[in-house]
Design an enzyme around this catalytic site. Structure first.
Site, PDB file in Angstrom:
ATOM      1  N   PRO A  17     -19.992 -18.761  26.239  1.00 49.10           N
ATOM      2  CA  PRO A  17     -19.288 -20.034  26.061  1.00 49.10           C
ATOM      3  C   PRO A  17     -18.749 -20.484  27.415  1.00 49.10           C
ATOM      4  O   PRO A  17     -18.161 -19.674  28.144  1.00 49.10           O
ATOM      5  CB  PRO A  17     -18.137 -19.680  25.111  1.00 49.10           C
ATOM      6  CG  PRO A  17     -17.941 -18.204  25.246  1.00 49.10           C
ATOM      7  CD  PRO A  17     -19.270 -17.626  25.644  1.00 49.10           C
ATOM      8  N   MET A  18     -18.953 -21.743  27.772  1.00 50.91           N
ATOM      9  CA  MET A  18     -18.410 -22.251  29.042  1.00 50.91           C
ATOM     10  C   MET A  18     -17.899 -23.668  28.836  1.00 50.91           C
ATOM     11  O   MET A  18     -18.675 -24.592  28.540  1.00 50.91           O
ATOM     12  CB  MET A  18     -19.482 -22.210  30.142  1.00 50.91           C
ATOM     13  CG  MET A  18     -19.781 -20.787  30.627  1.00 50.91           C
ATOM     14  SD  MET A  18     -20.960 -20.749  31.972  1.00 50.91           S
ATOM     15  CE  MET A  18     -22.504 -21.006  31.096  1.00 50.91           C
ATOM     16  N   CYS A 102     -10.107 -16.106  28.451  1.00 49.61           N
ATOM     17  CA  CYS A 102      -9.932 -17.255  29.351  1.00 49.61           C
ATOM     18  C   CYS A 102      -8.781 -17.024  30.325  1.00 49.61           C
ATOM     19  O   CYS A 102      -7.656 -16.734  29.915  1.00 49.61           O
ATOM     20  CB  CYS A 102      -9.689 -18.527  28.544  1.00 49.61           C
ATOM     21  SG  CYS A 102      -9.487 -19.938  29.640  1.00 49.61           S
ATOM     22  N   LYS A 141     -14.224 -11.958  22.191  1.00 49.76           N
ATOM     23  CA  LYS A 141     -14.658 -11.887  23.592  1.00 49.76           C
ATOM     24  C   LYS A 141     -13.423 -11.656  24.455  1.00 49.76           C
ATOM     25  O   LYS A 141     -12.438 -12.381  24.328  1.00 49.76           O
ATOM     26  CB  LYS A 141     -15.353 -13.195  23.983  1.00 49.76           C
ATOM     27  CG  LYS A 141     -15.791 -13.249  25.439  1.00 49.76           C
ATOM     28  CD  LYS A 141     -16.714 -14.449  25.653  1.00 49.76           C
ATOM     29  CE  LYS A 141     -17.167 -14.582  27.083  1.00 49.76           C
ATOM     30  NZ  LYS A 141     -16.167 -15.186  27.958  1.00 49.76           N
ATOM     31  N   ASN A 202     -20.843  -8.543  29.696  1.00 49.92           N
ATOM     32  CA  ASN A 202     -20.781  -9.860  30.336  1.00 49.92           C
ATOM     33  C   ASN A 202     -20.219  -9.715  31.747  1.00 49.92           C
ATOM     34  O   ASN A 202     -19.396  -8.859  32.014  1.00 49.92           O
ATOM     35  CB  ASN A 202     -19.897 -10.781  29.477  1.00 49.92           C
ATOM     36  CG  ASN A 202     -19.618 -12.124  30.117  1.00 49.92           C
ATOM     37  OD1 ASN A 202     -18.461 -12.509  30.304  1.00 49.92           O
ATOM     38  ND2 ASN A 202     -20.653 -12.858  30.466  1.00 49.92           N
ATOM     39  N   GLY A 203     -20.704 -10.578  32.615  1.00 49.34           N
ATOM     40  CA  GLY A 203     -20.216 -10.620  33.997  1.00 49.34           C
ATOM     41  C   GLY A 203     -21.316 -10.355  34.992  1.00 49.34           C
ATOM     42  O   GLY A 203     -21.813  -9.233  35.100  1.00 49.34           O
ATOM     43  N   ASP A 204     -21.752 -11.430  35.668  1.00 49.72           N
ATOM     44  CA  ASP A 204     -22.736 -11.312  36.753  1.00 49.72           C
ATOM     45  C   ASP A 204     -24.087 -10.762  36.306  1.00 49.72           C
ATOM     46  O   ASP A 204     -24.777 -10.111  37.095  1.00 49.72           O
ATOM     47  CB  ASP A 204     -22.183 -10.452  37.900  1.00 49.72           C
ATOM     48  CG  ASP A 204     -20.975 -11.096  38.550  1.00 49.72           C
ATOM     49  OD1 ASP A 204     -20.702 -12.266  38.259  1.00 49.72           O
ATOM     50  OD2 ASP A 204     -20.299 -10.427  39.341  1.00 49.72           O
ATOM     51  N   GLY A 226     -23.487 -16.239  31.572  1.00 50.86           N
ATOM     52  CA  GLY A 226     -22.784 -17.498  31.781  1.00 50.86           C
ATOM     53  C   GLY A 226     -23.348 -18.265  32.960  1.00 50.86           C
ATOM     54  O   GLY A 226     -24.367 -18.965  32.857  1.00 50.86           O
ATOM     55  N   ARG A 227     -22.701 -18.092  34.124  1.00 54.56           N
ATOM     56  CA  ARG A 227     -23.096 -18.891  35.291  1.00 54.56           C
ATOM     57  C   ARG A 227     -24.549 -18.692  35.672  1.00 54.56           C
ATOM     58  O   ARG A 227     -25.208 -19.621  36.147  1.00 54.56           O
ATOM     59  CB  ARG A 227     -22.166 -18.555  36.467  1.00 54.56           C
ATOM     60  CG  ARG A 227     -20.746 -19.051  36.231  1.00 54.56           C
ATOM     61  CD  ARG A 227     -19.772 -18.357  37.132  1.00 54.56           C
ATOM     62  NE  ARG A 227     -19.791 -16.912  36.922  1.00 54.56           N
ATOM     63  CZ  ARG A 227     -19.170 -16.031  37.679  1.00 54.56           C
ATOM     64  NH1 ARG A 227     -18.471 -16.439  38.699  1.00 54.56           N
ATOM     65  NH2 ARG A 227     -19.236 -14.737  37.400  1.00 54.56           N
TER      66      ARG A 227
HETATM   67  C1  LIG Z   1     -17.228 -23.267  33.924  1.00 56.74           C
HETATM   68  C2  LIG Z   1     -16.863 -22.088  33.065  1.00 56.74           C
HETATM   69  C3  LIG Z   1     -16.257 -22.293  31.842  1.00 56.74           C
HETATM   70  C4  LIG Z   1     -15.916 -21.203  31.021  1.00 56.74           C
HETATM   71  N1  LIG Z   1     -15.410 -21.430  29.769  1.00 56.74           N
HETATM   72  C5  LIG Z   1     -15.231 -20.377  28.915  1.00 56.74           C
HETATM   73  C6  LIG Z   1     -14.906 -20.590  27.545  1.00 56.74           C
HETATM   74  O1  LIG Z   1     -14.784 -21.736  27.072  1.00 56.74           O
HETATM   75  N2  LIG Z   1     -14.737 -19.496  26.759  1.00 56.74           N
HETATM   76  C7  LIG Z   1     -14.863 -18.200  27.226  1.00 56.74           C
HETATM   77  O2  LIG Z   1     -14.712 -17.243  26.471  1.00 56.74           O
HETATM   78  N3  LIG Z   1     -15.205 -17.987  28.511  1.00 56.74           N
HETATM   79  C8  LIG Z   1     -15.411 -19.031  29.345  1.00 56.74           C
HETATM   80  N4  LIG Z   1     -15.862 -18.800  30.608  1.00 56.74           N
HETATM   81  C9  LIG Z   1     -16.176 -17.416  31.012  1.00 56.74           C
HETATM   82  C10 LIG Z   1     -17.654 -17.097  30.714  1.00 56.74           C
HETATM   83  O3  LIG Z   1     -17.935 -17.154  29.333  1.00 56.74           O
HETATM   84  C11 LIG Z   1     -18.021 -15.685  31.233  1.00 56.74           C
HETATM   85  O4  LIG Z   1     -17.214 -14.733  30.571  1.00 56.74           O
HETATM   86  C12 LIG Z   1     -17.793 -15.548  32.735  1.00 56.74           C
HETATM   87  O5  LIG Z   1     -18.287 -16.670  33.443  1.00 56.74           O
HETATM   88  C13 LIG Z   1     -18.483 -14.281  33.262  1.00 56.74           C
HETATM   89  O6  LIG Z   1     -19.861 -14.304  32.981  1.00 56.74           O
HETATM   90  P1  LIG Z   1     -20.948 -14.744  34.085  1.00 56.74           P
HETATM   91  O7  LIG Z   1     -20.731 -13.880  35.290  1.00 56.74           O
HETATM   92  O8  LIG Z   1     -22.269 -14.494  33.409  1.00 56.74           O
HETATM   93  O9  LIG Z   1     -20.690 -16.180  34.404  1.00 56.74           O
HETATM   94  C14 LIG Z   1     -16.164 -19.864  31.462  1.00 56.74           C
HETATM   95  C15 LIG Z   1     -16.755 -19.676  32.705  1.00 56.74           C
HETATM   96  C16 LIG Z   1     -17.112 -20.759  33.516  1.00 56.74           C
HETATM   97  C17 LIG Z   1     -17.771 -20.487  34.840  1.00 56.74           C
END
Ligand SMILES: Cc1cc2nc3c(=O)[nH]c(=O)nc-3n(C[C@H](O)[C@H](O)[C@H](O)COP(=O)(O)O)c2cc1C
Length: 327
Positions: A17-18, A102, A141, A202-204, A226-227
């Site tokens: 979720p982002m 968050c 989460k 999750n993470g990177d 995510g990203r």
């Molecule tokens: C722009 C953005 C918005 C995010 N919004 C949420 C969100 O609404 N809910 C949530 O649980 N995490 C949110 N996150 C965190 C991501 O879900 C994820 O846990 C975090 O980016 C690490 O994963 P990644 O390294 O694959 O990006 C957000 C991250 C980003 C970068």
């Protein structure tokens, strides 16, 4: 195979979720490319959902064939969270997820998101209330903890399991790490050892190699991206191909261009104003262009575009130049 109760998560892969990113338009793009087994809405304020505010009801919309899809809620009040979860279920979501990760000041100031990790008793009340409110699978989460001195994800995830959560996703960072910090997967591995429900890492996770190495170290049951999915929406397909024994393919220049232009067109149709669509284009461009050769140039072009049409023209011209370079 990753199952959340009786729901199969294809390839064990979930889109994170982002907020401001994983709206219906972006999730359609990811689903169209393929490989992703679970999509999730951006976080939704539980109270707004419980009260069915117009704007919130727009935010939770999903396609009838978007399956499985999770609605993620955030908040602190067990009653509002339970009511929000019930609305999510009534809307037809397959899974409801609680946000306990968050880091944003605004969410934490109201003691929601990752700040809940400091209050296990409140978490127990919330999980109990949400669990009792819905029949659909309920997941949580979280991060590894609030800071380096309180990495309590193993205890908290166990608590959630005992109160009826059916899967947990753990982002290896603490809240204090925000989006930096030093990669540490031991806490995630500990969560996996303690729990009998599925644990999603999750993470990177950004490619086949980071997915496989995370799995080898933590023994996680699945991955949430995510990203990495904004930078490379093909990442799910690539990992799925590798898991099936195939050779993952990089998208061609044509495919990258068409995907971006299709997405821009969808944004144009969705937002009423040029301003809204352009803002979202720039937000996505920040990550997407990292996956493109000479992406810094493309990013600059999009950032300096004054209108949607100009951004689209710039994208076309950029890819045309790239094609000439490789010809
Ligand atoms: C722009 C953005 C918005 C995010 N919004 C949420 C969100 O609404 N809910 C949530 O649980 N995490 C949110 N996150 C965190 C991501 O879900 C994820 O846990 C975090 O980016 C690490 O994963 P990644 O390294 O694959 O990006 C957000 C991250 C980003 C970068």
């Amino acid at each position: 195979m990753l199952m959340i109760r009786d729901i199969e998560i294809a390839n064990g892969l979930a889109l994170a979720p982002m907020e401001g990113v994983t709206d219906l338009t972006f999730r359609r793009l990811v689903r169209q490319i393929g490989g992703c087994g679970l999509t999730c809405t951006e976080f939704i304020p539980a109270r707004g959902l419980a009260e069915q505010h117009k704007k919130i009801m727009e935010m939770v919309k999903f396609d009838v064939d978007e399956s499985p899809v999770a609605i993620q809620v955030f908040g602190r009040d067990p009653v509002a969270l339970a009511e929000g979860a019930k609305i999510a279920q009534d809307l037809g979501a397959h899974i409801v997820d609680l946000n306990m990760g968050c880091p944003s000041k605004q969410v934490c100031r109201n003691s929601g998101g990752s700040s809940l990790m400091k209050e296990p008793d409140v978490v127990r009340d919330i999980v109990r209330a949400m669990r009792a409110a819905v029949e659909i699978p309920f997941t949580v989460k979280m991060r590894s903890g609030w800071d380096q001195d309180s990495k309590n994800a193993p205890d908290l995830a166990y608590l959630c399991q005992e109160e009826g959560a059916e899967a947990v996703t753990v982002h290896w960072r603490t809240r204090e790490d925000k989006y930096g910090g030093e990669r540490e997967l031991d806490t995630l591995a500990e969560v996996k050892r303690r729990l009998s429900i599925p644990v999603i890492a999750n993470g990177d996770i950004v490619d086949v190699s980071s997915a496989l190495s995370t799995q080898a170290y933590t023994k996680c049951d699945g991955w949430m991206i995510g990203r990495g999915a904004i930078k490379n929406p093909w990442v799910f397909r690539q990992i799925a191909t590798a898991l099936a024994g195939g050779t993952p393919q990089e998208p061609s220049l044509d495919e990258r261009e068409q995907t971006l232009l299709d997405y821009y067109e969808a944004l144009r149709n969705r937002f009423n104003s040029d301003h809204g669509a352009l803002g979202r284009m720039k937000k996505i461009a920040r990550y997407f262009t990292e996956g493109v050769h000479d992406g810094a140039e493309l990013r600059k072009l999009i950032f300096h575009s004054a209108t949607v049409e100009e951004a689209e023209e710039n994208v076309r011209a950029f890819f045309e130049r790239q094609r000439q370079l490789v010809a």
